[in-house]
Design a protein around this motif. Structure first.
Motif, PDB file in Angstrom:
ATOM      1  N   TYR A 197       0.833  -1.207   0.000  1.00  0.00           N
ATOM      2  CA  TYR A 197       0.000   0.000   0.000  1.00  0.00           C
ATOM      3  C   TYR A 197       0.867   1.257   0.000  1.00  0.00           C
ATOM      4  O   TYR A 197       0.596   2.216  -0.730  1.00  0.00           O
ATOM      5  N   SER A 198       1.933   1.246   0.805  1.00  0.00           N
ATOM      6  CA  SER A 198       2.819   2.415   0.887  1.00  0.00           C
ATOM      7  C   SER A 198       3.504   2.696  -0.444  1.00  0.00           C
ATOM      8  O   SER A 198       3.833   3.843  -0.759  1.00  0.00           O
ATOM      9  N   LEU A 199       3.718   1.658  -1.236  1.00  0.00           N
ATOM     10  CA  LEU A 199       4.366   1.832  -2.535  1.00  0.00           C
ATOM     11  C   LEU A 199       3.411   2.347  -3.602  1.00  0.00           C
ATOM     12  O   LEU A 199       3.828   3.009  -4.554  1.00  0.00           O
ATOM     13  N   LEU A 200       2.119   2.058  -3.435  1.00  0.00           N
ATOM     14  CA  LEU A 200       1.169   2.323  -4.516  1.00  0.00           C
ATOM     15  C   LEU A 200       0.253   3.516  -4.296  1.00  0.00           C
ATOM     16  O   LEU A 200      -0.166   4.155  -5.263  1.00  0.00           O
ATOM     17  N   HIS A 201      -0.076   3.836  -3.048  1.00  0.00           N
ATOM     18  CA  HIS A 201      -1.168   4.790  -2.826  1.00  0.00           C
ATOM     19  C   HIS A 201      -0.840   6.217  -3.265  1.00  0.00           C
ATOM     20  O   HIS A 201      -1.744   7.025  -3.481  1.00  0.00           O
ATOM     21  N   LYS A 202       0.445   6.543  -3.418  1.00  0.00           N
ATOM     22  CA  LYS A 202       0.818   7.886  -3.863  1.00  0.00           C
ATOM     23  C   LYS A 202       0.954   7.981  -5.383  1.00  0.00           C
ATOM     24  O   LYS A 202       1.205   9.062  -5.920  1.00  0.00           O
ATOM     25  N   SER A 203       0.793   6.861  -6.049  1.00  0.00           N
ATOM     26  CA  SER A 203       0.962   6.848  -7.503  1.00  0.00           C
ATOM     27  C   SER A 203      -0.143   7.646  -8.190  1.00  0.00           C
ATOM     28  O   SER A 203      -1.285   7.695  -7.731  1.00  0.00           O
ATOM     29  N   GLU A 204       0.215   8.284  -9.303  1.00  0.00           N
ATOM     30  CA  GLU A 204      -0.768   9.028 -10.089  1.00  0.00           C
ATOM     31  C   GLU A 204      -1.479   8.119 -11.092  1.00  0.00           C
ATOM     32  O   GLU A 204      -2.444   8.541 -11.727  1.00  0.00           O
ATOM     33  N   ASP A 205      -0.984   6.895 -11.229  1.00  0.00           N
ATOM     34  CA  ASP A 205      -1.603   5.939 -12.141  1.00  0.00           C
ATOM     35  C   ASP A 205      -2.923   5.441 -11.545  1.00  0.00           C
ATOM     36  O   ASP A 205      -2.963   4.941 -10.420  1.00  0.00           O
ATOM     37  N   GLU A 206      -3.998   5.569 -12.292  1.00  0.00           N
ATOM     38  CA  GLU A 206      -5.320   5.192 -11.783  1.00  0.00           C
ATOM     39  C   GLU A 206      -5.411   3.705 -11.456  1.00  0.00           C
ATOM     40  O   GLU A 206      -6.049   3.314 -10.470  1.00  0.00           O
ATOM     41  N   LEU A 208      -3.011   1.710 -10.458  1.00  0.00           N
ATOM     42  CA  LEU A 208      -2.288   1.444  -9.212  1.00  0.00           C
ATOM     43  C   LEU A 208      -3.052   1.988  -8.009  1.00  0.00           C
ATOM     44  O   LEU A 208      -3.024   1.396  -6.926  1.00  0.00           O
ATOM     45  N   GLN A 209      -3.734   3.104  -8.190  1.00  0.00           N
ATOM     46  CA  GLN A 209      -4.549   3.656  -7.107  1.00  0.00           C
ATOM     47  C   GLN A 209      -5.700   2.712  -6.760  1.00  0.00           C
ATOM     48  O   GLN A 209      -6.054   2.555  -5.589  1.00  0.00           O
ATOM     49  N   GLU A 210      -6.268   2.080  -7.779  1.00  0.00           N
ATOM     50  CA  GLU A 210      -7.346   1.120  -7.540  1.00  0.00           C
ATOM     51  C   GLU A 210      -6.838  -0.075  -6.738  1.00  0.00           C
ATOM     52  O   GLU A 210      -7.521  -0.562  -5.829  1.00  0.00           O
ATOM     53  N   ILE A 211      -5.631  -0.531  -7.073  1.00  0.00           N
ATOM     54  CA  ILE A 211      -5.047  -1.644  -6.316  1.00  0.00           C
ATOM     55  C   ILE A 211      -4.785  -1.214  -4.876  1.00  0.00           C
ATOM     56  O   ILE A 211      -5.037  -1.974  -3.930  1.00  0.00           O
ATOM     57  N   ALA A 212      -4.292   0.007  -4.699  1.00  0.00           N
ATOM     58  CA  ALA A 212      -4.034   0.520  -3.348  1.00  0.00           C
ATOM     59  C   ALA A 212      -5.324   0.569  -2.535  1.00  0.00           C
ATOM     60  O   ALA A 212      -5.341   0.214  -1.344  1.00  0.00           O
ATOM     61  N   ASN A 213      -6.410   0.986  -3.162  1.00  0.00           N
ATOM     62  CA  ASN A 213      -7.702   1.017  -2.467  1.00  0.00           C
ATOM     63  C   ASN A 213      -8.153  -0.391  -2.087  1.00  0.00           C
ATOM     64  O   ASN A 213      -8.715  -0.614  -1.004  1.00  0.00           O
ATOM     65  N   GLY A 214      -7.894  -1.340  -2.987  1.00  0.00           N
ATOM     66  CA  GLY A 214      -8.231  -2.731  -2.687  1.00  0.00           C
ATOM     67  C   GLY A 214      -7.410  -3.274  -1.532  1.00  0.00           C
ATOM     68  O   GLY A 214      -7.912  -4.029  -0.689  1.00  0.00           O
ATOM     69  N   LEU A 215      -6.147  -2.884  -1.471  1.00  0.00           N
ATOM     70  CA  LEU A 215      -5.277  -3.310  -0.370  1.00  0.00           C
ATOM     71  C   LEU A 215      -5.754  -2.722   0.956  1.00  0.00           C
ATOM     72  O   LEU A 215      -5.697  -3.385   2.000  1.00  0.00           O
ATOM     73  N   LYS A 216      -6.221  -1.489   0.899  1.00  0.00           N
ATOM     74  CA  LYS A 216      -6.751  -0.843   2.106  1.00  0.00           C
ATOM     75  C   LYS A 216      -7.980  -1.597   2.613  1.00  0.00           C
ATOM     76  O   LYS A 216      -8.145  -1.826   3.822  1.00  0.00           O
TER      77      LYS A 216
END
Length: 274
Positions: A197-206, A208-216
């Motif tokens: 999550y720490s690696l992905l949530h700051k990404s501007e790529d949509e 990757l942001q979706e994956i970060a939200n799923g991880l959350k």
């Protein structure tokens, strides 16, 4: 105003530095300056050897050594020193390097910057130094070109090193998913989720942001003591599909591991739904 060539000599965009090398260079320079003064007094004309040339040699030696063993505090002090020498310059090319040095210091000082983030700034400083070399006087043109290339090379290598570490993390996760996931402790699982999550949530790529939200969302489930396998199924399946999609568009080296990870996540999710 200082002569442009004098400012050029001081363009040392330092992220890594060895204080003892710098001090040794300064001591050697003082000795040579003393010799030069004596020769002038005796009527013998001598061309001065600028301290910056010696410091360039020291910097090259440091950059070509084992950078992982260098002291961050010493590096920060050197960045401060060179920033203070450059930021008052009126030449826009030099001010750009000073601004990049300021950004570099902030990243190093934060302790949270990724290898890619630091690498990008070093590449930028390297490019700026190479551009400056093109306009520099003959005596500093070659060393500045060399310095620019070396800094850019280090910046690229930092990114590659981080890529290798992330691929190793993916491989480790693959091994976990290929084993008995029912034996994984919730705390350990949360640690893995936090890392990604720490690696992905700051990404501007949509994507990757979706994956970060799923991880959350996955982490919230892991915290629930009453959560059942069926609760995890849709989240893992969706994460698998998203990861596989990202893998299809990923850079070389990541494509295979990410696609495999996506398939395993989907497979795990479907098995929990049964």
């Amino acid at each position: 105003m200082r002569d442009f060539s004098q400012e050029v000599y001081k363009v040392l965009p330092v992220h890594y530095g060895l204080r003892n090398l710098q001090m040794a260079s300064q001591q050697e320079t003082k000795g040579k300056q003393g010799e030069s003064a004596s020769k002038k007094e005796s009527g013998t004309a001598t061309k001065a050897n600028p301290v910056e040339n010696l410091e360039l040699d020291s910097l090259f030696e440091a950059l070509e050594g084992d950078l992982t063993s260098l002291d961050n505090e010493a590096a920060l002090e050197l960045i401060d020193q060179w920033y203070s020498s450059l930021h008052k310059a009126k030449e826009p090319e030099i001010k750009e390097i000073a601004n990049s040095l300021k950004n570099l210091k902030q990243l190093v000082k934060s302790g949270k910057a990724t290898g890619h983030e630091i690498g990008e700034v070093l590449i930028e400083i390297g490019d700026q130094t190479s551009d400056l070399a093109g306009e520099a006087d003959k005596e500093v043109k070659t060393p500045l070109h060399r310095l620019g290339k070396q800094l850019s090379k280090i910046g690229v290598s930092l990114g590659k090193q981080e890529d290798r570490e992330q691929i190793e993390q993916i491989d480790s996760l693959l091994e976990t998913l290929e084993g008995d996931i029912t034996g994984i402790e919730p705390e350990a699982a949360q640690g893995v989720v936090d890392t990604w999550y720490s690696l992905l949530h700051k990404s501007e790529d949509e994507n990757l942001q979706e994956i970060a939200n799923g991880l959350k969302e996955l982490k919230q489930l892991l915290k629930r003591k009453t959560a059942k396998g069926a609760d995890f199924a849709p989240v893992l399946t969706r994460l698998g599909e998203q990861t596989e999609q990202v893998g299809a568009e990923a850079a070389r080296g990541f494509k295979g591991p990410l696609k495999k990870l996506g398939k395993l996540l989907s497979k795990t999710g479907k098995s929990l739904a049964e």
